[in-house]
Design a protein around this motif. Structure first.
Motif, PDB file in Angstrom:
ATOM      1  N   SER A  45       0.877  -1.113   0.017  1.00 51.26           N
ATOM      2  CA  SER A  45      -0.162   0.064  -0.039  1.00 51.26           C
ATOM      3  C   SER A  45       0.740   1.248  -0.011  1.00 51.26           C
ATOM      4  CB  SER A  45      -0.975  -0.080   1.327  1.00 51.26           C
ATOM      5  OG  SER A  45      -0.239  -0.209   2.334  1.00 51.26           O
ATOM      6  N   ASP A  46       2.094   1.174   0.672  1.00 50.08           N
ATOM      7  CA  ASP A  46       2.973   2.402   0.700  1.00 50.08           C
ATOM      8  C   ASP A  46       3.428   2.559  -0.685  1.00 50.08           C
ATOM      9  OD1 ASP A  46       2.584   2.734   3.522  1.00 50.08           O
ATOM     10  OD2 ASP A  46       4.105   1.647   4.056  1.00 50.08           O
ATOM     11  N   ILE A  47       3.852   1.351  -1.191  1.00 46.51           N
ATOM     12  CA  ILE A  47       4.425   1.660  -2.538  1.00 46.51           C
ATOM     13  C   ILE A  47       3.424   2.591  -3.843  1.00 46.51           C
ATOM     14  CG2 ILE A  47       5.601   0.419  -4.601  1.00 46.51           C
ATOM     15  CD1 ILE A  47       6.623  -1.458  -2.550  1.00 46.51           C
ATOM     16  N   ALA A  48       2.169   1.807  -3.511  1.00 49.48           N
ATOM     17  CA  ALA A  48       1.171   2.267  -4.358  1.00 49.48           C
ATOM     18  C   ALA A  48       0.650   3.584  -4.168  1.00 49.48           C
ATOM     19  CB  ALA A  48      -0.058   1.314  -4.225  1.00 49.48           C
ATOM     20  N   ALA A  49       0.873   4.084  -2.899  1.00 49.72           N
ATOM     21  CA  ALA A  49       0.578   5.538  -2.924  1.00 49.72           C
ATOM     22  C   ALA A  49       1.550   6.300  -3.288  1.00 49.72           C
ATOM     23  CB  ALA A  49       0.286   5.717  -1.188  1.00 49.72           C
ATOM     24  N   ARG A  50       2.812   6.146  -3.008  1.00 51.61           N
ATOM     25  CA  ARG A  50       3.887   6.819  -3.574  1.00 51.61           C
ATOM     26  C   ARG A  50       4.266   6.768  -4.885  1.00 51.61           C
ATOM     27  NH1 ARG A  50       7.716   9.032  -0.488  1.00 51.61           N
ATOM     28  NH2 ARG A  50       9.391   8.480  -1.986  1.00 51.61           N
ATOM     29  N   ALA A  51       4.165   5.790  -5.659  1.00 50.00           N
ATOM     30  CA  ALA A  51       4.012   5.634  -7.027  1.00 50.00           C
ATOM     31  C   ALA A  51       2.529   6.126  -7.862  1.00 50.00           C
ATOM     32  CB  ALA A  51       4.282   4.274  -7.508  1.00 50.00           C
ATOM     33  N   ASP A  52       1.633   6.201  -6.925  1.00 48.30           N
ATOM     34  CA  ASP A  52       0.367   6.975  -7.483  1.00 48.30           C
ATOM     35  C   ASP A  52      -0.399   5.915  -8.579  1.00 48.30           C
ATOM     36  OD1 ASP A  52      -1.799   8.786  -7.856  1.00 48.30           O
ATOM     37  OD2 ASP A  52      -0.981   9.790  -9.431  1.00 48.30           O
ATOM     38  N   LEU A  53      -0.355   4.575  -7.975  1.00 43.46           N
ATOM     39  CA  LEU A  53      -0.846   3.469  -8.955  1.00 43.46           C
ATOM     40  C   LEU A  53      -1.910   2.740  -8.191  1.00 43.46           C
ATOM     41  CD1 LEU A  53       2.433   1.979 -10.205  1.00 43.46           C
ATOM     42  CD2 LEU A  53       0.815   3.610 -11.450  1.00 43.46           C
ATOM     43  N   PRO A  54      -2.818   2.248  -8.503  1.00 44.22           N
ATOM     44  CA  PRO A  54      -3.686   1.503  -8.236  1.00 44.22           C
ATOM     45  C   PRO A  54      -3.176   0.272  -7.321  1.00 44.22           C
ATOM     46  CG  PRO A  54      -4.656   1.671 -10.442  1.00 44.22           C
ATOM     47  CD  PRO A  54      -3.089   2.158 -10.253  1.00 44.22           C
ATOM     48  N   LEU A  55      -3.537  -0.384  -6.365  1.00 44.00           N
ATOM     49  CA  LEU A  55      -3.145  -1.532  -5.694  1.00 44.00           C
ATOM     50  C   LEU A  55      -3.104  -2.772  -6.540  1.00 44.00           C
ATOM     51  CD1 LEU A  55      -4.882  -1.403  -2.333  1.00 44.00           C
ATOM     52  CD2 LEU A  55      -2.587  -1.180  -2.418  1.00 44.00           C
ATOM     53  N   ALA A  56      -4.146  -3.135  -7.222  1.00 46.62           N
ATOM     54  CA  ALA A  56      -4.009  -4.185  -8.076  1.00 46.62           C
ATOM     55  C   ALA A  56      -2.840  -4.110  -9.149  1.00 46.62           C
ATOM     56  CB  ALA A  56      -5.282  -4.432  -8.943  1.00 46.62           C
ATOM     57  N   THR A  57      -2.746  -2.725  -9.911  1.00 50.15           N
ATOM     58  CA  THR A  57      -1.758  -2.558 -10.784  1.00 50.15           C
ATOM     59  C   THR A  57      -0.327  -2.985 -10.101  1.00 50.15           C
ATOM     60  OG1 THR A  57      -2.858  -1.216 -12.115  1.00 50.15           O
ATOM     61  CG2 THR A  57      -0.435  -1.115 -12.499  1.00 50.15           C
ATOM     62  N   THR A  58      -0.154  -2.252  -8.857  1.00 44.52           N
ATOM     63  CA  THR A  58       1.121  -2.201  -8.014  1.00 44.52           C
ATOM     64  C   THR A  58       1.380  -3.670  -7.713  1.00 44.52           C
ATOM     65  OG1 THR A  58       0.724  -0.122  -7.176  1.00 44.52           O
ATOM     66  CG2 THR A  58       2.247  -1.454  -5.889  1.00 44.52           C
ATOM     67  N   HIS A  59       0.350  -4.438  -7.296  1.00 42.28           N
ATOM     68  CA  HIS A  59       0.489  -5.972  -6.782  1.00 42.28           C
ATOM     69  C   HIS A  59       1.140  -6.884  -8.035  1.00 42.28           C
ATOM     70  CE1 HIS A  59      -0.579  -9.894  -5.876  1.00 42.28           C
ATOM     71  NE2 HIS A  59      -0.252  -9.728  -4.600  1.00 42.28           N
ATOM     72  N   ARG A  60       0.627  -6.531  -9.100  1.00 47.80           N
ATOM     73  CA  ARG A  60       1.181  -7.195 -10.355  1.00 47.80           C
ATOM     74  C   ARG A  60       2.540  -6.971 -10.764  1.00 47.80           C
ATOM     75  NH1 ARG A  60       1.027  -5.831 -15.451  1.00 47.80           N
ATOM     76  NH2 ARG A  60      -0.412  -4.017 -14.968  1.00 47.80           N
ATOM     77  N   LEU A  61       2.808  -5.569 -10.752  1.00 49.16           N
ATOM     78  CA  LEU A  61       4.253  -5.032 -11.185  1.00 49.16           C
ATOM     79  C   LEU A  61       5.179  -5.653 -10.249  1.00 49.16           C
ATOM     80  CD1 LEU A  61       2.977  -1.589 -12.725  1.00 49.16           C
ATOM     81  CD2 LEU A  61       3.996  -3.819 -13.998  1.00 49.16           C
ATOM     82  N   LEU A  62       4.720  -5.639  -8.813  1.00 49.82           N
ATOM     83  CA  LEU A  62       5.806  -5.787  -7.800  1.00 49.82           C
ATOM     84  C   LEU A  62       6.135  -7.498  -7.876  1.00 49.82           C
ATOM     85  CD1 LEU A  62       4.464  -4.147  -4.636  1.00 49.82           C
ATOM     86  CD2 LEU A  62       6.458  -3.634  -5.761  1.00 49.82           C
TER      87      LEU A  62
END
Length: 247
Positions: free
Chosen positions: A33-50
């Motif tokens: 959630s912290d990464i998603a917020a700092r990257a300004d990305l949705p959680l689902a997108t962030t989870h997939r890219l992570l």
């Protein structure tokens, strides 16, 4: 809209880079959630890219579930010209300088308004420092940074003088005072700091030239410069000139 990003026109590559760019000195390990917020990305997108970045080795995952930068990024970073060229050339002279002074030795370059540390040597008796290889600090707070700022283009100096953050009670935050110090750096050939980045630590630094261009700075960190400033300057100047000739 590209994928599920909150910004129009963003590619998969730019989203992955935004995730990597979310990490810095103050955010070395972060949750999803912290990464998603700092990257300004949705959680689902962030989870997939992570997941993709983790499998490739760009990121690692701690037992807590937080993510940190992976070793593969470090390995790739060492392929940068500043690393493979300057650092390799300077390495033996850094060791000679440390052997002669037993002080913490820094090799640094400028990137924007920050000094980036390419190498550092220190021993058990060295003064504690906050610098790290690959780390960044404000130009105006360090000896190596002041050298690089003194030789920087006018627009860089103007921007730096307008953003003088205070780190310790001794940090120079008055633009007029720093401007005079930068002129002295050009006149004397070296810069000094006195507890401006870390309490109990002073520094002295000189430029490294490649022909007529200042490409880096070489510095020492000691407990005090009293009575040793010129001696340390002499040792730094010899090492910097030797590195410059090899470059």
């Amino acid at each position: 809209m590209a994928g599920n990003t909150r910004q129009t026109g963003t590619s998969v590559t730019s989203r992955a880079l935004a995730i990597l760019d979310a990490f810095d000195e103050q955010h070395r390990s972060m949750s999803l959630s912290d990464i998603a917020a700092r990257a300004d990305l949705p959680l689902a997108t962030t989870h997939r890219l992570l997941g993709e970045l983790f499998r490739w080795g760009a990121l690692e995952r701690l037992p807590s579930g937080d993510y940190v930068i992976g070793r593969k990024i470090w390995d790739i970073g060492h392929l940068a010209p500043a690393e493979t060229g300057l650092r390799q050339v300077a390495e033996p002279f850094l060791h000679d300088l440390y052997g002669a002074t037993l002080a913490t030795v820094h090799l640094a370059v400028r990137e924007g308004l920050e000094v980036v540390y390419l190498d550092r040597l220190r021993g058990n008796q060295s003064v504690p420092v906050v610098s790290k290889v690959g780390g960044r600090l404000p130009l105006h707070t360090t000896g190596v940074g002041k050298v690089l700022l003194a030789h920087a283009p006018d627009e860089i100096q103007v921007a730096a003088l307008g953003a003088l953050t205070r780190i310790t009670p001794y940090t120079i935050t008055q633009p007029g005072v720093l401007r005079r110090q930068l002129r002295q750096v050009l006149d004397k050939g070296y810069a000094t700091t006195r507890e401006e980045m870390s309490l109990g630590a002073c520094s002295i630094a000189v430029p490294i030239h490649r022909r007529d261009e200042v490409v880096a700075s070489l510095g020492l960190v000691v407990a005090t410069l009293k009575g040793s400033e010129q001696k340390l300057y002499g040792a730094l100047r010899v090492a910097a000139q030797s590195i410059g000739r090899r470059l």
